[in-house]
Design a protein around this motif. Structure first.
Motif, PDB file in Angstrom:
ATOM      1  N   UNK A 813       0.853  -1.192   0.000  1.00  0.00           N
ATOM      2  CA  UNK A 813       0.000   0.000   0.000  1.00  0.00           C
ATOM      3  C   UNK A 813       0.883   1.234   0.000  1.00  0.00           C
ATOM      4  N   UNK A 814       0.538   2.192  -0.835  1.00  0.00           N
ATOM      5  CA  UNK A 814       1.302   3.440  -0.937  1.00  0.00           C
ATOM      6  C   UNK A 814       0.356   4.633  -0.833  1.00  0.00           C
ATOM      7  N   UNK A 815       0.716   5.549   0.056  1.00  0.00           N
ATOM      8  CA  UNK A 815       0.009   6.821   0.152  1.00  0.00           C
ATOM      9  C   UNK A 815       1.026   7.935   0.050  1.00  0.00           C
ATOM     10  N   UNK A 816       0.989   8.631  -1.052  1.00  0.00           N
ATOM     11  CA  UNK A 816       1.980   9.659  -1.361  1.00  0.00           C
ATOM     12  C   UNK A 816       3.377   9.056  -1.234  1.00  0.00           C
ATOM     13  N   UNK A 817       4.160   9.475  -0.259  1.00  0.00           N
ATOM     14  CA  UNK A 817       5.526   8.931  -0.127  1.00  0.00           C
ATOM     15  C   UNK A 817       5.643   7.918   1.010  1.00  0.00           C
ATOM     16  N   UNK A 818       4.482   7.469   1.513  1.00  0.00           N
ATOM     17  CA  UNK A 818       4.462   6.464   2.575  1.00  0.00           C
ATOM     18  C   UNK A 818       4.055   5.131   1.973  1.00  0.00           C
ATOM     19  N   UNK A 819       4.777   4.067   2.319  1.00  0.00           N
ATOM     20  CA  UNK A 819       4.461   2.755   1.772  1.00  0.00           C
ATOM     21  C   UNK A 819       4.483   1.716   2.883  1.00  0.00           C
ATOM     22  N   UNK A 820       3.625   0.716   2.742  1.00  0.00           N
ATOM     23  CA  UNK A 820       3.558  -0.412   3.660  1.00  0.00           C
ATOM     24  C   UNK A 820       3.463  -1.682   2.833  1.00  0.00           C
ATOM     25  N   UNK A 821       4.349  -2.634   3.142  1.00  0.00           N
ATOM     26  CA  UNK A 821       4.357  -3.895   2.406  1.00  0.00           C
ATOM     27  C   UNK A 821       4.522  -5.037   3.392  1.00  0.00           C
ATOM     28  N   UNK A 822       3.773  -6.120   3.167  1.00  0.00           N
ATOM     29  CA  UNK A 822       3.958  -7.294   4.009  1.00  0.00           C
ATOM     30  C   UNK A 822       3.734  -8.566   3.191  1.00  0.00           C
ATOM     31  N   UNK A 823       4.429  -9.612   3.600  1.00  0.00           N
ATOM     32  CA  UNK A 823       4.405 -10.891   2.885  1.00  0.00           C
ATOM     33  C   UNK A 823       4.019 -11.998   3.845  1.00  0.00           C
ATOM     34  N   UNK A 824       3.009 -12.764   3.474  1.00  0.00           N
ATOM     35  CA  UNK A 824       2.630 -13.962   4.207  1.00  0.00           C
ATOM     36  C   UNK A 824       3.077 -15.165   3.389  1.00  0.00           C
ATOM     37  N   UNK A 825       3.868 -16.020   4.004  1.00  0.00           N
ATOM     38  CA  UNK A 825       4.471 -17.171   3.349  1.00  0.00           C
ATOM     39  C   UNK A 825       3.858 -18.444   3.937  1.00  0.00           C
ATOM     40  N   UNK A 826       3.376 -19.333   3.075  1.00  0.00           N
ATOM     41  CA  UNK A 826       2.634 -20.512   3.527  1.00  0.00           C
ATOM     42  C   UNK A 826       3.233 -21.771   2.923  1.00  0.00           C
ATOM     43  N   UNK A 827       3.412 -22.769   3.750  1.00  0.00           N
ATOM     44  CA  UNK A 827       3.782 -24.102   3.277  1.00  0.00           C
ATOM     45  C   UNK A 827       2.796 -25.101   3.851  1.00  0.00           C
ATOM     46  N   UNK A 828       2.333 -26.007   3.007  1.00  0.00           N
ATOM     47  CA  UNK A 828       1.420 -27.055   3.441  1.00  0.00           C
ATOM     48  C   UNK A 828       2.042 -28.412   3.147  1.00  0.00           C
ATOM     49  N   UNK A 829       2.156 -29.210   4.204  1.00  0.00           N
ATOM     50  CA  UNK A 829       2.635 -30.571   4.031  1.00  0.00           C
ATOM     51  C   UNK A 829       4.141 -30.711   4.158  1.00  0.00           C
ATOM     52  N   UNK A 830       4.593 -31.930   3.898  1.00  0.00           N
ATOM     53  CA  UNK A 830       5.970 -32.285   4.153  1.00  0.00           C
ATOM     54  C   UNK A 830       6.124 -32.800   5.573  1.00  0.00           C
ATOM     55  N   UNK A 831       7.190 -33.546   5.835  1.00  0.00           N
ATOM     56  CA  UNK A 831       7.426 -34.122   7.152  1.00  0.00           C
ATOM     57  C   UNK A 831       8.866 -33.868   7.594  1.00  0.00           C
ATOM     58  N   UNK A 832       9.082 -33.935   8.910  1.00  0.00           N
ATOM     59  CA  UNK A 832      10.437 -33.934   9.441  1.00  0.00           C
ATOM     60  C   UNK A 832      10.486 -34.824  10.674  1.00  0.00           C
ATOM     61  N   UNK A 833      11.665 -35.380  10.934  1.00  0.00           N
ATOM     62  CA  UNK A 833      11.881 -36.213  12.118  1.00  0.00           C
ATOM     63  C   UNK A 833      12.620 -35.379  13.148  1.00  0.00           C
ATOM     64  N   UNK A 834      12.157 -35.424  14.407  1.00  0.00           N
ATOM     65  CA  UNK A 834      12.725 -34.577  15.448  1.00  0.00           C
ATOM     66  C   UNK A 834      13.457 -35.405  16.499  1.00  0.00           C
ATOM     67  N   UNK A 835      14.769 -35.292  16.519  1.00  0.00           N
ATOM     68  CA  UNK A 835      15.570 -35.893  17.581  1.00  0.00           C
ATOM     69  C   UNK A 835      15.347 -35.157  18.899  1.00  0.00           C
TER      70      UNK A 835
END
Length: 975
Positions: A813-835
């Motif tokens: 979003x930009x208003x005149x010389x002010x800007x706001x940006x955000x990123x939502x990052x999503x991953x679904x699935x996959x596995x990991x083993x936890x020691x």
């Protein structure tokens, strides 16, 4: 581009322009935007109009990376590019795993080629196999960490074979093209950019805070100087001990050293510590300062840049210093001759990068796997006596201070340290000669050279044998390239062609030395200070690839485009050469469909066949030189026998896509479907040991990847003062290993430190985690055995490390010389083993093991007996915790899904009335990264923190430091 009979050419940027047709209407003349012709950097650094490309290419602007305060130019791509999966653990300067469109090789390279200003950049990862599988070691990161985010102009991601075929075998997994900033003709530009960022621990295992160290629910006693005291099981590195009780007094581990008179033989309450594990970690601080000067001197343009980066990690004493210097020049020597050169020098120096995984010097292992929950970390800071000997909580007994299993964590970080340094030079120089307006030739030399030194120390008095080791590594790559280009228009036809050659030369030299039997003189770290003769080894490799390549693109009416490329590589390491063709086509249907709502539209399709060469000497069988035994040299056959008739691995890609923009470019769409088949993998298969070898290298196997990528952009609001831009990307890949060799059903990639394996399993996705599962009855109930433990199945697949899909949402979003940006990052699935989960439950460290403060009641596992009756067998708490290690591995396998607020940036350009005439502009931006995470299967482990290398070994969490969140501010001054 053909001449326009009725049009106005509006130049918008040096890299893009808009063609607008003026059309008569009954009411008035209107200006209709017909198409936007973006120019992007493609393979070999050649700029092309995006409309003519028959393959997927996505661009990320440099400010997207720099505004978010990124220090790693590769991990910054996470969530920003469809089809790109990035695994970036929070470990300071740690490895960044990046793949595009899935996994296409079993044991070969699966990462894309990284190119900076035409230089194919070495992105080696020196982490040992033990480190990568979670068995301890330090994460020294990737060589791509040397890329300076402040210098990046654009990043072009070439995702598939058709896009990157011109690079040959090394770009079979795609290519990431970084283009750095340069001076602009007729301009002087001076900039100063200063950033400050803070890093704090965020996601970490949740520890129980109700029971102390030991295995008994009562404290033992000892008579000292005629007086009886409660003491503790100091030698026990578990927390199944008594429940905390302020009225229970005992002698802590630090009460036995007379020189600490305030603590000597003074009982304290058996209570939770005031200063727990979290107090050990610092707030990390990163300072980044960049200054750049760009100047145009007539026909010569020069840009110089210097960046200093100082990183202090969350683990005390850990730090990285990095200095980047770059020089970018281009000059018009005559009307026909141009010269350009880019030079980069980088010095990266690290100290005490923290050990990760299950290792002697891994503080994560001591904090979350084994330990005593009643330890106060303020007391642990006094880790050394006046004579230099260690004070640790894990005493052999109250009367014997020798460390049994664990060092004091402060001894670890102050005494058992490491250091690493890398000096690197990379860049290019070239000449361009224009014979005519349509025909020109280019000659280039690309170089990448670095020297890296890594040393590590284990001090005398440590639990492990004292040691000093050092490794020196020298790496070089030179590419010599020549190209001839011919571009012309013939009526309604356009032609873009070039042909050329490339000669690549790679050399690597490694020298290792280590002491044997411990150190003689404490504090003297030299290979001559070993109890026995130190061991040294060296290895050298040299590989060369000679190539011819060509490309031809034919366009008709700026509507139809067909392109064909071909490259042939001759390898020094394989018998067969490799020929890599690609064919792509595109139809710009917006030039045929005259509709006000359609701004631009294109259908594209592509096909390519790319091979992947092997490592140096993969065909040969060479004698193993082993460590001497009793002074006598040892020689042996290697475990793996070579094969002289090996051929390159082959990858065939088919893709089709559509790009469209609507309503004067307010809505955009870019969708790609791809289908790839990889075969003839270079793998080591088991053979009869009677042959003298355990394995033999062969060509075998087949794997497929099918998937879809989508990118949608929307501008819901756009006025003179306000705009809102939304970008959504989505990628879904389906990977399957079709076959291996004969009846071979799986190939073990590696073992976790104790249990579980990572394998390539026929019929399943790559990277299956193999272990025992629950046994279920016909009604789906878990079955327990006669001891009340869950029954374990045979070894089977517990899931793949590969996710179902990834997506990202960026709002700006930009208003005149002010800007706001955000990123939502999503991953679904996959596995990991936890020691960590396995040992943390086994030893009573994790929150769940406290059973809500009622361990005394014991546990009855939910399930049924083998006869079908409900389970009623009571287990005491330590026995129940122990089942996480030796019964069902599925208890320690977790889903790798996450939703993250990857970054948020707020920027403001100060008005001219405030900054006066000294500055051309001042921009202030505040940022935060990895601010929040949701949808975690295990709330105490970040799925991205289960990686300790950027190679094929992933998903085995051996003992991770907490993940972190970062927040900071950047200030940019333009003079």
């Amino acid at each position: 581009m053909k001449k326009l009979t009725s049009g106005i050419l509006l130049v918008v940027m040096s890299s893009s322009f808009i063609v607008a047709n003026a059309q008569q209407t009954k009411a008035k003349d209107t200006l209709k935007t017909q198409e936007i012709q973006e120019v992007v950097v493609t393979a070999l650094g050649i700029k092309r109009e995006k409309k003519a490309l028959g393959y997927a290419a996505q661009e990320v602007k440099g400010e997207t990376i720099s505004d978010a305060g990124q220090t790693n130019a590769v991990s910054a791509l996470s969530g920003n590019v469809a089809g790109v999966q990035v695994t970036a653990p929070s470990t300071m300067g740690g490895s960044t795993r990046i793949t595009m469109r899935g996994i296409s090789s079993i044991s070969g390279e699966n990462r894309p080629l990284i190119v900076v200003d035409g230089v194919p950049l070495d992105n080696s990862n020196v982490n040992s196999t033990d480190t990568q599988r979670g068995a301890g070691g330090r994460d020294y990161g990737d060589a791509s960490f040397d890329i300076n985010p402040d210098d990046i102009e654009t990043v072009t991601v070439l995702k598939g074979g058709p896009a990157a075929a011109l690079y040959g075998s090394r770009a079979g997994n795609g290519a990431i093209i970084y283009t750095t900033k340069s001076a602009k003709r007729g301009r002087t530009d001076i900039q100063l950019n200063s950033g400050l960022a803070f890093e704090s621990i965020y996601i970490r295992p949740k520890l129980q805070n109700q029971y102390g160290g030991g295995y008994s629910d009562t404290l033992p006693t000892a008579t000292i100087n005629g007086q009886t005291y409660n003491i503790q099981e100091y030698e026990t590195d578990a927390s199944w001990g008594p429940k905390y009780d302020a009225n229970l007094m005992y002698l802590p581990w630090y009460a036995f050293d007379p020189e600490f008179s305030n603590d000597y033989l003074k009982p304290v309450p058996f209570v939770a510590p005031k200063n727990d594990v979290d107090s050990f970690f610092n707030t990390g601080v990163t300072y980044t300062n960049n200054v750049s000067v760009a100047k145009s001197f007539g026909d010569t343009n020069v840009r110089m840049s210097y960046t200093n980066t100082n990183i202090s990690g969350i683990v005390p004493t850990s730090k990285i210093k990095k200095d980047n210097f770059s020089l970018n020049m281009n000059s018009k020597l005559s009307e026909k001759l141009k010269a350009d050169a880019i030079f980069n020098y980088v010095h990266t120096e690290g100290f005490n990068r923290p050990e990760v995984g299950y290792g002697d010097n891994s503080v994560a292992q001591k904090f979350y796997h084994f330990g005593q929950r009643n330890l106060d970390f303020e007391k642990l800071k006094d880790y050394k006596l006046a004579d230099g000997s260690q004070r640790t909580w894990n005493r052999t007994s109250f009367s014997d201070a020798t460390p049994l299993y664990s060092d004091n964590p402060y001894w670890t970080i102050y005494e058992n340290t490491s250091a690493d340094s890398r000096h690197r030079f990379f860049g290019n120089a070239g000449l361009t000669y224009n014979f005519t307006d349509h025909f020109f030739v280019v000659g280039k030399v690309y170089g990448d050279v670095y020297a890296q030194t890594i040393s590590s120390r284990v001090a005398v008095g440590s639990q492990a044998v004292s040691n000093y080791s050092i490794q020196k590594r020298n790496v070089s790559e030179f590419n010599y390239e020549g190209r001839a280009h011919y571009n012309n228009n013939f009526g309604e036809f356009s032609l873009n062609t070039f042909a050329g050659f490339n000669i690549r030369d790679n050399k690597t030299s490694v020298l290792d030395g280590t002491t044997v039997g411990g150190l003689i003189i404490p504090g003297l770290y030299n290979l001559d200070n070993g109890v026995e003769n130190s061991l040294a080894s060296n290895a050298d490799s040299h590989a060369s690839v000679k190539s011819l390549f060509a490309s031809a693109s034919l366009g008709f009416k700026d509507m139809f485009f067909v392109e064909a490329t071909g490259r042939n590589d001759w390898y020094s390491m394989l018998n067969d050469s490799g020929f890599y063709p690609s064919v792509t086509g595109s139809f710009v249907f917006s030039n045929a469909v005259k509709a006000d709502w359609l701004s631009f539209g294109k259908i594209r399709a592509g096909w390519s066949s790319i091979a992947q060469g092997g490592t140096p000497y993969v065909r040969g069988t060479f004698i193993d030189i082993r460590s001497p035994f009793n002074g006598s040299p040892q020689y042996s056959n290697p475990n793996v026998a070579g094969e002289r008739d090996l051929s390159p691995e082959l990858k065939i890609t088919k893709e089709i896509g559509i790009e469209a923009r609507f309503f004067k470019n307010r809505v955009g769409l870019d969708v790609t479907y791809y289908d790839t088949k990889s075969k003839d993998f270079i793998i080591a298969v088991p053979v009869d040991p009677a042959s003298g070898y355990l394995f033999k290298s062969i060509n075998a196997g087949e794997m497929t990847n099918k998937g879809i990528e989508a990118m949608v952009t929307v501008v819901p609001i756009k006025t003179d003062n306000f705009s809102w831009d939304i970008a959504w990307n989505f990628a879904r890949n389906r990977n399957k290993l079709i076959n291996l060799y004969g009846n071979l059903q799986n190939l073990v990639l590696t073992n976790a430190p104790f249990r579980a394996q990572l394998v390539a399993q026929v019929g399943e996705s790559y990277g299956s985690i193999m272990g025992t599962d629950y046994v279920y009855d016909a009604q789906g109930n878990k079955v327990v055995d006669e001891n009340g433990f869950y029954k374990a199945s045979e070894i089977k697949s517990l899931g793949s490390i590969l996710p179902k899909y990834n997506m990202g949402f960026r709002n700006t979003l930009r208003y005149k010389t002010l800007s706001l940006s955000f990123l939502i990052d999503i991953q679904e699935g996959g596995k990991y083993f936890s020691t960590t989960n396995m040992w943390g439950m086994y030893s009573g460290m994790l929150e769940e093991s406290a059973l809500g403060g009622n361990r005394e009641a014991g546990v009855i596992l939910a399930g049924v007996k083998e006869d079908g009756t409900p389970n009623d067998i009571l287990l005491d708490a330590p026995t129940w915790g122990g089942t996480y290690y030796n019964t069902v591995d599925a208890q320690n396998v977790f889903d790798a899904s996450y939703i993250k607020l990857r970054d948020i940036t707020l920027g403001y350009d100060l008005p001219k009335s405030l900054i006066g005439q000294v500055f051309q502009g001042v921009r202030i931006s505040a940022f935060a990264r990895n601010l929040f995470a949701w949808n975690l299967s295990n709330k105490g482990i970040d799925p991205e923190n289960t990686s300790y290398g950027s190679g094929n070994i992933q998903g085995l969490e051996g003992g991770s430091l907490p993940s972190t969140r970062t927040y900071g501010v950047n200030v940019n001054f333009k003079f």
